[in-house]
Design a protein around this motif. Structure first.
Motif, PDB file in Angstrom:
ATOM      1  N   THR A  49     -14.663  12.267 -43.086  1.00 36.46           N
ATOM      2  CA  THR A  49     -13.704  12.732 -44.082  1.00 36.46           C
ATOM      3  C   THR A  49     -13.025  11.540 -44.714  1.00 36.46           C
ATOM      4  OG1 THR A  49     -13.286  14.687 -42.752  1.00 36.46           O
ATOM      5  CG2 THR A  49     -11.654  14.159 -44.429  1.00 36.46           C
ATOM      6  N   ASP A  50     -13.047  11.491 -46.048  1.00 35.37           N
ATOM      7  CA  ASP A  50     -12.157  10.523 -46.686  1.00 35.37           C
ATOM      8  C   ASP A  50     -10.917  11.286 -47.151  1.00 35.37           C
ATOM      9  OD1 ASP A  50     -12.302  11.461 -49.334  1.00 35.37           O
ATOM     10  OD2 ASP A  50     -14.055  10.269 -49.767  1.00 35.37           O
ATOM     11  N   GLY A  51      -9.927  10.551 -47.568  1.00 35.84           N
ATOM     12  CA  GLY A  51      -8.642  11.188 -47.859  1.00 35.84           C
ATOM     13  C   GLY A  51      -8.408  11.439 -49.325  1.00 35.84           C
ATOM     14  N   SER A  52      -9.495  11.428 -50.113  1.00 36.97           N
ATOM     15  CA  SER A  52      -9.288  11.482 -51.554  1.00 36.97           C
ATOM     16  C   SER A  52      -9.168  12.886 -52.096  1.00 36.97           C
ATOM     17  CB  SER A  52     -10.443  10.777 -52.268  1.00 36.97           C
ATOM     18  OG  SER A  52     -11.639  11.484 -52.054  1.00 36.97           O
ATOM     19  N   CYS A  53      -9.547  13.883 -51.308  1.00 39.19           N
ATOM     20  CA  CYS A  53      -9.554  15.232 -51.863  1.00 39.19           C
ATOM     21  C   CYS A  53      -8.569  16.105 -51.099  1.00 39.19           C
ATOM     22  CB  CYS A  53     -10.955  15.816 -51.785  1.00 39.19           C
ATOM     23  SG  CYS A  53     -11.546  15.959 -50.113  1.00 39.19           S
ATOM     24  N   VAL A  54      -8.210  17.204 -51.733  1.00 38.90           N
ATOM     25  CA  VAL A  54      -7.160  18.044 -51.174  1.00 38.90           C
ATOM     26  C   VAL A  54      -7.637  18.799 -49.925  1.00 38.90           C
ATOM     27  CG1 VAL A  54      -7.626  20.104 -52.541  1.00 38.90           C
ATOM     28  CG2 VAL A  54      -5.262  19.527 -51.948  1.00 38.90           C
ATOM     29  N   GLU A  55      -8.957  18.869 -49.733  1.00 37.67           N
ATOM     30  CA  GLU A  55      -9.479  19.607 -48.584  1.00 37.67           C
ATOM     31  C   GLU A  55      -9.603  18.755 -47.325  1.00 37.67           C
ATOM     32  OE1 GLU A  55     -12.838  19.883 -51.435  1.00 37.67           O
ATOM     33  OE2 GLU A  55     -10.880  19.038 -51.738  1.00 37.67           O
ATOM     34  N   PHE A  56      -9.083  17.511 -47.365  1.00 37.77           N
ATOM     35  CA  PHE A  56      -9.366  16.617 -46.246  1.00 37.77           C
ATOM     36  C   PHE A  56      -8.810  17.131 -44.923  1.00 37.77           C
ATOM     37  CE2 PHE A  56      -5.294  14.774 -45.395  1.00 37.77           C
ATOM     38  CZ  PHE A  56      -4.629  14.749 -46.601  1.00 37.77           C
ATOM     39  N   ARG A  57      -7.716  17.878 -44.965  1.00 37.50           N
ATOM     40  CA  ARG A  57      -7.144  18.366 -43.707  1.00 37.50           C
ATOM     41  C   ARG A  57      -8.127  19.303 -43.004  1.00 37.50           C
ATOM     42  NH1 ARG A  57      -4.241  22.473 -41.347  1.00 37.50           N
ATOM     43  NH2 ARG A  57      -2.336  21.899 -40.202  1.00 37.50           N
ATOM     44  N   ARG A  58      -8.671  20.245 -43.787  1.00 42.86           N
ATOM     45  CA  ARG A  58      -9.629  21.182 -43.204  1.00 42.86           C
ATOM     46  C   ARG A  58     -10.871  20.455 -42.699  1.00 42.86           C
ATOM     47  NH1 ARG A  58      -8.235  26.360 -45.442  1.00 42.86           N
ATOM     48  NH2 ARG A  58      -6.844  26.057 -47.201  1.00 42.86           N
ATOM     49  N   LYS A  59     -11.344  19.489 -43.509  1.00 44.07           N
ATOM     50  CA  LYS A  59     -12.550  18.755 -43.118  1.00 44.07           C
ATOM     51  C   LYS A  59     -12.331  18.013 -41.806  1.00 44.07           C
ATOM     52  CE  LYS A  59     -14.608  17.842 -47.631  1.00 44.07           C
ATOM     53  NZ  LYS A  59     -15.001  16.794 -48.578  1.00 44.07           N
ATOM     54  N   ALA A  60     -11.183  17.337 -41.714  1.00 41.20           N
ATOM     55  CA  ALA A  60     -10.899  16.543 -40.512  1.00 41.20           C
ATOM     56  C   ALA A  60     -10.874  17.431 -39.276  1.00 41.20           C
ATOM     57  CB  ALA A  60      -9.569  15.801 -40.679  1.00 41.20           C
ATOM     58  N   LEU A  61     -10.335  18.627 -39.432  1.00 39.82           N
ATOM     59  CA  LEU A  61     -10.217  19.519 -38.280  1.00 39.82           C
ATOM     60  C   LEU A  61     -11.571  20.095 -37.863  1.00 39.82           C
ATOM     61  CD1 LEU A  61      -6.941  21.449 -39.237  1.00 39.82           C
ATOM     62  CD2 LEU A  61      -7.176  19.562 -37.645  1.00 39.82           C
ATOM     63  N   ARG A  62     -12.526  20.137 -38.806  1.00 38.10           N
ATOM     64  CA  ARG A  62     -13.781  20.813 -38.482  1.00 38.10           C
ATOM     65  C   ARG A  62     -14.753  19.957 -37.665  1.00 38.10           C
ATOM     66  NH1 ARG A  62     -17.736  23.963 -42.671  1.00 38.10           N
ATOM     67  NH2 ARG A  62     -18.392  21.867 -43.229  1.00 38.10           N
ATOM     68  N   HIS A  63     -14.620  18.625 -37.732  1.00 40.78           N
ATOM     69  CA  HIS A  63     -15.608  17.789 -37.037  1.00 40.78           C
ATOM     70  C   HIS A  63     -15.663  18.090 -35.531  1.00 40.78           C
ATOM     71  CE1 HIS A  63     -16.145  15.585 -40.688  1.00 40.78           C
ATOM     72  NE2 HIS A  63     -14.912  15.115 -40.694  1.00 40.78           N
ATOM     73  N   VAL A  64     -14.502  18.214 -34.896  1.00 43.42           N
ATOM     74  CA  VAL A  64     -14.484  18.489 -33.455  1.00 43.42           C
ATOM     75  C   VAL A  64     -15.045  19.880 -33.191  1.00 43.42           C
ATOM     76  CG1 VAL A  64     -13.000  18.832 -31.442  1.00 43.42           C
ATOM     77  CG2 VAL A  64     -12.557  16.914 -32.979  1.00 43.42           C
ATOM     78  N   GLY A  65     -14.650  20.829 -34.029  1.00 45.71           N
ATOM     79  CA  GLY A  65     -15.143  22.199 -33.880  1.00 45.71           C
ATOM     80  C   GLY A  65     -16.656  22.265 -33.982  1.00 45.71           C
ATOM     81  N   LEU A  66     -17.229  21.469 -34.870  1.00 48.26           N
ATOM     82  CA  LEU A  66     -18.688  21.483 -35.032  1.00 48.26           C
ATOM     83  C   LEU A  66     -19.366  20.964 -33.770  1.00 48.26           C
ATOM     84  CD1 LEU A  66     -21.299  21.823 -36.590  1.00 48.26           C
ATOM     85  CD2 LEU A  66     -20.908  19.589 -37.622  1.00 48.26           C
ATOM     86  N   HIS A  67     -18.805  19.914 -33.173  1.00 46.61           N
ATOM     87  CA  HIS A  67     -19.406  19.401 -31.935  1.00 46.61           C
ATOM     88  C   HIS A  67     -19.430  20.494 -30.855  1.00 46.61           C
ATOM     89  CE1 HIS A  67     -19.295  15.358 -33.641  1.00 46.61           C
ATOM     90  NE2 HIS A  67     -19.985  14.951 -32.605  1.00 46.61           N
ATOM     91  N   HIS A  68     -18.329  21.192 -30.702  1.00 48.05           N
ATOM     92  CA  HIS A  68     -18.290  22.248 -29.682  1.00 48.05           C
ATOM     93  C   HIS A  68     -19.244  23.389 -30.040  1.00 48.05           C
ATOM     94  CE1 HIS A  68     -15.281  20.290 -27.325  1.00 48.05           C
ATOM     95  NE2 HIS A  68     -14.388  20.286 -28.310  1.00 48.05           N
ATOM     96  N   ALA A  69     -19.328  23.711 -31.322  1.00 48.62           N
ATOM     97  CA  ALA A  69     -20.242  24.781 -31.744  1.00 48.62           C
ATOM     98  C   ALA A  69     -21.699  24.384 -31.487  1.00 48.62           C
ATOM     99  CB  ALA A  69     -20.034  25.086 -33.233  1.00 48.62           C
ATOM    100  N   MET A  70     -22.017  23.116 -31.712  1.00 43.54           N
ATOM    101  CA  MET A  70     -23.380  22.650 -31.431  1.00 43.54           C
ATOM    102  C   MET A  70     -23.683  22.771 -29.947  1.00 43.54           C
ATOM    103  SD  MET A  70     -25.311  21.845 -33.975  1.00 43.54           S
ATOM    104  CE  MET A  70     -26.605  21.246 -32.911  1.00 43.54           C
ATOM    105  N   ALA A  71     -22.704  22.406 -29.123  1.00 46.96           N
ATOM    106  CA  ALA A  71     -22.908  22.496 -27.665  1.00 46.96           C
ATOM    107  C   ALA A  71     -23.180  23.952 -27.267  1.00 46.96           C
ATOM    108  CB  ALA A  71     -21.675  21.960 -26.936  1.00 46.96           C
TER     109      ALA A  71
END
Lengths: 133, 458
Positions: B247-269
């Motif tokens: 996630t870079d911080g240039s767009c307004v959606e960065f908060r959601r993006k940042a939060l999803r990375h950890v969730g994706l790892h758990h979902a993959m597991a």
């Protein structure tokens, strides 16, 4: 031996995130570019004063993001983005700045718009005109 | 001043060596700014000049003088209420909250532009510069160079580095608004988006991606068993490749993006655990994630150790991390899970691997035509099972036949030839630069509504 990072603040810019950390050893506050891998906030950060190392953990960073940036719905997100873009595209066009912001006939203001957009977005998200927190 | 010159700026991937080589063989002199490309060209014996050869002799003194001019001028200008008032918006004025970083960042942005403009002038004095070729056209330096080149009558060409999505929310100076005179895009899908956003069709050139040409070569058809062995995987078990993003911080959606990375790892597991054959998981970070952080090799090694430690503590079944071995990672995989709209989707299809597309926050560039689409993370186990079956039941072949021609023009691995011909034409025919870019197109209301609905589920 590293300690878990004590994250006091997070800010965003066009590159990514910067975190303000407070050293658990000497109490010094310092800011660092956040390192990530596969999107996860990780890495070790040495205190510039006492060299004690802090360890970043993804979950701690997410807590800090939640504290630093309020969740906004899509409509608000679009309004914030529009407002920040409008400022980034407008401020440098003030007639008082035309000559100052040029070099060899090239207007230097428009090329800054993308980088400054992220900054104005941050200012507005933290209550534009108010305390940056 | 004998050979017409072409400046390659922010074109750094060594995969561009064949392109620069063709340009040189066509009688043009390449001038290369990016050190990694210059190094690769030297190794390949391709004649070129370095951008750094054209640093003006008095650069530091000139920059110091400009710094003082900006400092004094900004102090005077910002004492006027009408200048500060230009920062007003209906959501407030952000200047008090970001005053210090604004001025320090602005000064850096201005001085970098001045330095680049002066260096371009120096180059144009010494060589017969005919064309500016850019790896992208959205940074302040790239745009200052486009502006100065335009004033000097020199056209510019951007080599697209992805399929630029329709914006979810407005971003000032974003890639959807062409700045360079021309852009060489990957395929029809990329071109259609740019035209829908109001860009001039004459400036959008269909070429395909030169960096994908190597994927069409026989050497890239690495047998799966060999690819597995290179990554230390068991060829007898299924392999899933997760292409992560950052996630870079240039767009307004960065908060959601940042939060999803950890969730994706758990979902993959969870998805791996739910599959009866327990596939081996390979994670491939986005290459720019490390590049943009400007890390030393030791820093990268420390980051990799920290990642492995985190995975071990959270029972993440990561069998391998892929940093440099893109082709082996894709060819080893039986399915490729992609976290965002990414060029790796087309790369996987070219390399004959099925894709699971995790819906991105921007309006989708890729969809059902390209792979199995996942909107919610809890859909991942079923989607993974479907993708793993795609290769065997012929769906993959049908997807490739349908999607690849519009993702990569002609789908023939000959984009380098077409881009080289375009560069030669623009440089040799004295193509005139375009007018400065028009105001950006507003995102469509219907699109916003669709994205709003999408975001509710995240």
């Amino acid at each position: 031996v590293s300690e878990r990072a004590d994250i006091r603040d997070v800010r965003n810019d066009v590159r990514g995130f910067f975190v303000t950390l407070r050293c658990r050893g000497c109490g010094e506050s310092f800011e660092r570019y956040l390192r990530t891998l596969a999107g996860l906030a990780l890495g070790e950060y040495a205190c510039p004063a006492c060299r004690q190392v802090q360890r970043m953990e993804p979950e701690a960073f997410l807590d800090a993001v939640r504290r630093a940036f309020a969740e906004v719905d899509a409509e608000t997100a679009c309004a914030l983005a529009d407002a920040a873009a409008g400022i980034a595209e407008r401020w440098h066009r003030a007639p008082e700045l035309a000559e100052l912001l040029s070099h060899r006939g090239v207007a230097l203001g428009p090329p800054t718009e993308r980088e400054l957009h992220a900054l104005f977005l941050r200012g507005l998200q933290r209550g534009g005109g108010g305390d940056p927190g | 001043l004998s050979r017409p010159a072409v400046l390659f700026f922010d074109v750094g991937d060594a995969g561009f060596v064949p392109l620069v080589d063709r340009v040189a063989r066509a009688g043009l002199l390449p001038v290369v700014q990016h050190a990694s490309l210059a190094h690769a060209l030297a190794a390949a014996g391709v004649e070129h000049r370095a951008w750094d050869d054209f640093v003006p002799a008095e650069r530091d003194a000139a920059l110091a003088s400009e710094y003082l001019r900006f400092l004094d001028g900004l102090a005077d200008a910002f004492a006027r209420p009408e200048v500060v008032g230009a920062f007003d918006s209906r959501l407030g004025n952000p200047l008090p909250a970001v005053k210090e970083p604004f001025f320090s960042l602005l000064l850096v942005l201005l001085l970098r532009q001045v330095a680049a403009i002066d260096q371009l002038d120096r180059l144009a004095e010494q060589l017969d510069l005919r064309l500016l070729v850019l790896g992208s056209d959205n940074s302040h330096v790239q745009r200052a160079l486009v502006g100065r080149a335009r004033a000097l009558g020199i056209p510019s060409l951007q080599l697209a580095h992805g399929i630029y999505p329709m914006p979810f929310a407005r971003k000032a100076g974003e890639m959807d608004r062409l700045y360079a005179d021309h852009v060489a895009v990957f395929g029809k899908r990329a071109r259609d988006i740019l035209l829908e956003l109001g860009n001039d069709p004459d400036r959008v050139q269909l070429t395909g991606s030169p960096l994908w040409d190597a994927l069409y070569e026989e050497a890239a058809r690495m047998p799966r068993d060999r690819a597995c062995r290179e990554l230390g995987l068991d060829p007898a078990r299924p392999v899933v490749l997760l292409c992560a993003t950052y996630t870079d911080g240039s767009c307004v959606e960065f908060r959601r993006k940042a939060l999803r990375h950890v969730g994706l790892h758990h979902a993959m597991a969870r998805a791996i655990a739910a599959h009866p054959e327990r596939p081996q998981l390979v994670v491939r970070p986005h290459p720019n994630e490390i590049k943009r952080a400007d890390l030393s090799q030791d820093d990268v090694a420390e980051l990799v150790r920290a990642y492995a430690h985190w995975c071990a503590l959270r029972d993440q079944p990561v069998a391998a991390l892929s940093l440099d071995d893109r082709i082996a990672a894709i060819r080893a995989a039986d399915a490729v899970v992609v976290e965002s709209s990414s060029t790796v989707i087309a790369e996987a299809l070219i390399l004959e691997r099925p894709v699971v597309l995790l819906r991105a926050f921007d309006p989708p560039v890729y969809g059902e035509a390209d792979g199995v689409v996942v909107c919610e993370l809890d859909e991942l186990p079923a989607a993974l099972a479907r993708a793993l079956g795609d290769a065997s039941d012929g769906k993959l072949a049908r997807r490739r036949a349908r999607a690849l021609p519009e993702l990569n023009h002609q789908n023939d691995g000959r984009a380098t030839e077409r881009v080289a011909a375009l560069i030669e034409r623009l440089a040799q025919t004295g193509a005139q630069p375009s007018a400065p870019p028009a105001a950006p197109a507003a995102p469509r209301d219907a699109l916003r509504t669709a994205v709003s609905e999408l975001l509710r589920g995240v």
